[in-house]
Design a protein around this motif. Structure first.
Motif, PDB file in Angstrom:
ATOM      1  N   PHE A 230      38.288  29.947  37.189  1.00 36.70           N
ATOM      2  CA  PHE A 230      37.547  29.984  36.059  1.00 36.70           C
ATOM      3  C   PHE A 230      37.818  28.422  35.545  1.00 36.70           C
ATOM      4  N   ARG A 231      38.708  27.557  35.987  1.00 36.36           N
ATOM      5  CA  ARG A 231      38.731  26.212  35.356  1.00 36.36           C
ATOM      6  C   ARG A 231      37.815  25.498  35.997  1.00 36.36           C
ATOM      7  N   SER A 232      37.502  25.800  37.489  1.00 37.99           N
ATOM      8  CA  SER A 232      36.480  25.100  38.248  1.00 37.99           C
ATOM      9  C   SER A 232      35.096  25.557  38.071  1.00 37.99           C
ATOM     10  N   PHE A 233      34.183  24.993  38.529  1.00 41.30           N
ATOM     11  CA  PHE A 233      32.774  25.282  38.585  1.00 41.30           C
ATOM     12  C   PHE A 233      32.178  24.837  39.894  1.00 41.30           C
ATOM     13  N   GLN A 234      31.822  26.110  40.577  1.00 47.38           N
ATOM     14  CA  GLN A 234      31.231  25.623  42.017  1.00 47.38           C
ATOM     15  C   GLN A 234      31.956  24.505  42.772  1.00 47.38           C
ATOM     16  N   GLN A 235      33.324  24.691  42.895  1.00 53.06           N
ATOM     17  CA  GLN A 235      34.087  23.826  43.714  1.00 53.06           C
ATOM     18  C   GLN A 235      34.188  22.358  42.982  1.00 53.06           C
ATOM     19  N   THR A 236      33.773  22.128  41.609  1.00 55.64           N
ATOM     20  CA  THR A 236      33.966  20.947  41.244  1.00 55.64           C
ATOM     21  C   THR A 236      34.720  21.124  39.750  1.00 55.64           C
ATOM     22  N   LEU A 237      35.650  20.110  39.555  1.00 55.86           N
ATOM     23  CA  LEU A 237      36.744  20.355  38.659  1.00 55.86           C
ATOM     24  C   LEU A 237      36.236  19.247  37.418  1.00 55.86           C
ATOM     25  N   ALA A 238      36.152  19.501  36.157  1.00 56.45           N
ATOM     26  CA  ALA A 238      35.692  18.649  35.194  1.00 56.45           C
ATOM     27  C   ALA A 238      37.029  18.294  34.217  1.00 56.45           C
ATOM     28  N   VAL A 239      37.449  17.083  34.375  1.00 51.99           N
ATOM     29  CA  VAL A 239      38.702  16.367  33.943  1.00 51.99           C
ATOM     30  C   VAL A 239      38.305  15.309  32.965  1.00 51.99           C
ATOM     31  N   TYR A 240      39.061  15.007  31.846  1.00 55.24           N
ATOM     32  CA  TYR A 240      38.640  13.960  30.967  1.00 55.24           C
ATOM     33  C   TYR A 240      38.852  12.708  31.768  1.00 55.24           C
ATOM     34  N   LYS A 241      37.704  11.811  31.932  1.00 55.31           N
ATOM     35  CA  LYS A 241      37.642  10.668  32.379  1.00 55.31           C
ATOM     36  C   LYS A 241      38.285  10.563  33.901  1.00 55.31           C
ATOM     37  N   LYS A 242      37.598  11.813  34.404  1.00 56.23           N
ATOM     38  CA  LYS A 242      38.134  12.274  35.816  1.00 56.23           C
ATOM     39  C   LYS A 242      39.484  12.016  36.146  1.00 56.23           C
ATOM     40  N   GLY A 243      40.457  12.099  35.055  1.00 62.74           N
ATOM     41  CA  GLY A 243      42.045  11.949  35.066  1.00 62.74           C
ATOM     42  C   GLY A 243      42.509  10.819  35.647  1.00 62.74           C
ATOM     43  N   GLU A 244      41.717   9.733  35.727  1.00 64.56           N
ATOM     44  CA  GLU A 244      42.233   8.334  36.363  1.00 64.56           C
ATOM     45  C   GLU A 244      42.777   7.728  35.240  1.00 64.56           C
ATOM     46  N   ARG A 310      33.677  14.874  29.881  1.00 65.91           N
ATOM     47  CA  ARG A 310      32.595  14.507  28.633  1.00 65.91           C
ATOM     48  C   ARG A 310      31.201  14.790  28.915  1.00 65.91           C
ATOM     49  N   TYR A 311      30.696  14.855  30.300  1.00 66.11           N
ATOM     50  CA  TYR A 311      29.605  15.203  30.480  1.00 66.11           C
ATOM     51  C   TYR A 311      29.209  16.476  31.248  1.00 66.11           C
ATOM     52  N   ASP A 312      30.317  17.335  30.903  1.00 66.59           N
ATOM     53  CA  ASP A 312      30.269  18.656  31.568  1.00 66.59           C
ATOM     54  C   ASP A 312      29.505  19.759  30.796  1.00 66.59           C
ATOM     55  N   PRO A 313      28.492  20.245  31.002  1.00 66.88           N
ATOM     56  CA  PRO A 313      27.798  21.282  30.122  1.00 66.88           C
ATOM     57  C   PRO A 313      28.322  22.640  30.329  1.00 66.88           C
ATOM     58  N   VAL A 314      29.260  22.958  31.129  1.00 67.49           N
ATOM     59  CA  VAL A 314      29.650  24.277  31.328  1.00 67.49           C
ATOM     60  C   VAL A 314      30.979  24.402  30.671  1.00 67.49           C
ATOM     61  N   MET A 315      31.818  23.526  30.438  1.00 67.39           N
ATOM     62  CA  MET A 315      33.052  23.880  29.740  1.00 67.39           C
ATOM     63  C   MET A 315      32.848  24.245  28.187  1.00 67.39           C
ATOM     64  N   PRO A 316      31.819  23.861  27.582  1.00 70.63           N
ATOM     65  CA  PRO A 316      31.791  24.296  26.161  1.00 70.63           C
ATOM     66  C   PRO A 316      31.355  25.720  26.240  1.00 70.63           C
ATOM     67  N   ILE A 317      30.472  26.293  27.127  1.00 68.72           N
ATOM     68  CA  ILE A 317      30.349  27.693  27.251  1.00 68.72           C
ATOM     69  C   ILE A 317      31.347  28.480  27.594  1.00 68.72           C
ATOM     70  N   LYS A 318      32.344  28.114  28.506  1.00 69.20           N
ATOM     71  CA  LYS A 318      33.446  28.811  28.761  1.00 69.20           C
ATOM     72  C   LYS A 318      34.342  28.961  27.732  1.00 69.20           C
ATOM     73  N   LEU A 319      34.476  27.786  26.907  1.00 69.92           N
ATOM     74  CA  LEU A 319      35.494  27.949  25.567  1.00 69.92           C
ATOM     75  C   LEU A 319      34.843  28.925  24.803  1.00 69.92           C
ATOM     76  N   ILE A 320      33.766  28.842  24.547  1.00 70.17           N
ATOM     77  CA  ILE A 320      33.064  30.017  23.603  1.00 70.17           C
ATOM     78  C   ILE A 320      33.403  31.564  24.168  1.00 70.17           C
ATOM     79  N   ILE A 321      33.062  31.597  25.527  1.00 64.19           N
ATOM     80  CA  ILE A 321      33.355  32.998  26.051  1.00 64.19           C
ATOM     81  C   ILE A 321      34.720  33.542  25.732  1.00 64.19           C
ATOM     82  N   THR A 322      35.654  32.541  25.950  1.00 63.78           N
ATOM     83  CA  THR A 322      37.195  32.911  25.920  1.00 63.78           C
ATOM     84  C   THR A 322      37.430  33.173  24.425  1.00 63.78           C
ATOM     85  N   SER A 323      36.693  32.371  23.366  1.00 60.52           N
ATOM     86  CA  SER A 323      36.812  32.622  21.930  1.00 60.52           C
ATOM     87  C   SER A 323      36.355  34.204  21.526  1.00 60.52           C
TER      88      SER A 323
END
Length: 399
Positions: A230-244, A310-323
């Protein structure tokens, strides 16, 4: 035939026989009462193993959690008597019966808002360890209730009951005003952990505080968090500033537990604050790439890719679902967790570490039997990384 009558009157036994005078027999010693034992260390026995008693009677609040199991095992291995308060079902803590010898592990029900139940749990203890903490709010307890109010109440009652040592587990980046990265207002977890430290110090000035970074181990919420589907989305992982631009200093759970047990016996730990961090600092981007190589989820084999949260549209939806659902969020994904993963672990050179308690720290890469090692761009906190130094961009790990 003579008739004999036995009459027990309080502490005196009367023996009456027909035709003879009554005989009075005392049922207690007439010697002076023995002096009470002021220190349980006087009852030490054995060679120091699980079948011994080293004089420590420790009440471990939060023993059913991830770190609590490690702490109880370390305590029981050295011959400590452990009192485990629990709030829910006994099945959550029944496995802890095996950490100590027969009769050395005791269980006591308690309620966080009931002072009398807490007093019963710490009545006979000389050490109280508070591992209770919450990373997300529930319908019964908020972050302030768990991290601030309960910590202060437990410290106050421990002081009233004459507890010798109080150990409180906080968080590494505890701050009254944490910076805002992803959610409005910043991390309430870091803010309440800081307030909890202040409450503990106010109620119990000699308390020992541990500030752990991300803790990894069997059953953790660090490695498994990033491995959850559930943390990833279609083999992609959204991290703040790519974690770099985020540096982490994860610590092994067994090292933190060993330090807590050492603080129970070390008189120099009285009133100190320890940073529970690992021996090396890692870029989060390098860690995530390394995790996916170990899981055999590389870009070629699995399509793994990192991109900016910051440019991920899926994470806000996941946070709403878990809440929408009560209890533990799916995959431990909560707004607080997503916010905290973008914060760099700040190491303060003025505070002691676990090594000051005699703990030999474990390297994270040594725990995984894999030939690929983390990037050489990792910095050492005591040589190259300053207190608030801005991290340089990492060298990517080839996948």
């Amino acid at each position: 035939m003579a008739c004999t009558t036995l009459v027990l009157n309080k502490s005196t036994l009367l023996i009456r026989t027909q035709g003879l005078p009554a005989i009075s027999v005392k049922c207690f010693s007439t010697d002076p009462d023995p002096k009470p034992i002021k220190s349980l260390s006087l009852l030490k026995k054995g060679t120091g193993g699980r079948s011994s008693f080293n004089g420590i009677v420790a009440t471990v609040f939060g023993a059913s959690g991830f770190l609590g199991r490690y702490v109880c095992n370390k305590l029981g291995k050295q011959g400590s008597q452990i009192i485990v308060p629990y709030r829910g079902d006994f099945g959550d803590v029944h496995r802890l019966r095996l950490v100590g010898d027969l009769g050395q592990v005791l269980f006591q029900r308690f309620q966080p808002r009931d002072d009398e139940s807490i007093r019963k749990a710490i009545k006979y203890s000389n050490v109280v360890i508070n591992l209770v903490g919450r990373e997300f709010a529930t319908k019964n307890f908020s972050l302030h209730d768990c991290n601030v109010e309960f910590a202060g109440r437990l410290a106050r009652l421990s002081k009233e009951m004459g507890v010798d040592k109080f150990i409180h587990v906080s968080a590494l980046n505890a701050d009254p005003n944490p910076p805002t990265l992803y959610i409005p207002g910043g991390s309430k977890f870091y803010r309440t952990k800081y307030q909890g430290e202040k409450e503990v110090k106010r109620e119990f000035p000699g308390a020992t505080i541990f500030r752990p970074s991300d803790i990894y181990g069997q059953g953790d919420r660090f490695l498994r968090y990033y491995a959850h589907y559930f943390r990833s989305f279609q083999q992609t992982l959204a991290v703040y500033k790519k974690g770099e631009e985020t540096i982490k200093q994860p610590v092994f759970a067994s090292d933190v537990a060993a330090a807590i047990v050492a603080a129970c016996k070390d008189p120099d730990a009285f009133g100190k604050t320890y940073q529970a961090v690992g021996p090396k600092r890692y870029y989060l981007s390098d860690l995530l790439d390394w995790f996916h190589v170990i899981m055999k989820k590389t870009h070629e084999a699995h399509g793994y890719t990192r991109y900016d949260l910051r440019y991920d549209p899926v994470m806000p939806i996941k946070l709403i679902i878990t809440s929408l659902f009560p209890g533990t969020p799916m995959g431990d994904i909560s707004p607080e967790r997503v916010e905290r993963e973008g914060h760099t672990d700040i190491f303060r050179k003025s505070l002691p570490t676990l090594e000051d308690l005699g703990v030999q720290l474990t390297n994270m890469e040594d725990q995984v039997p894999w030939e690929l090692k983390p990037s050489a761009a990792f910095l050492s906190y005591d040589e190259e990384m300053g207190e608030f130094e801005k991290p340089v961009p990492p060298n990517p790990v080839p996948l």
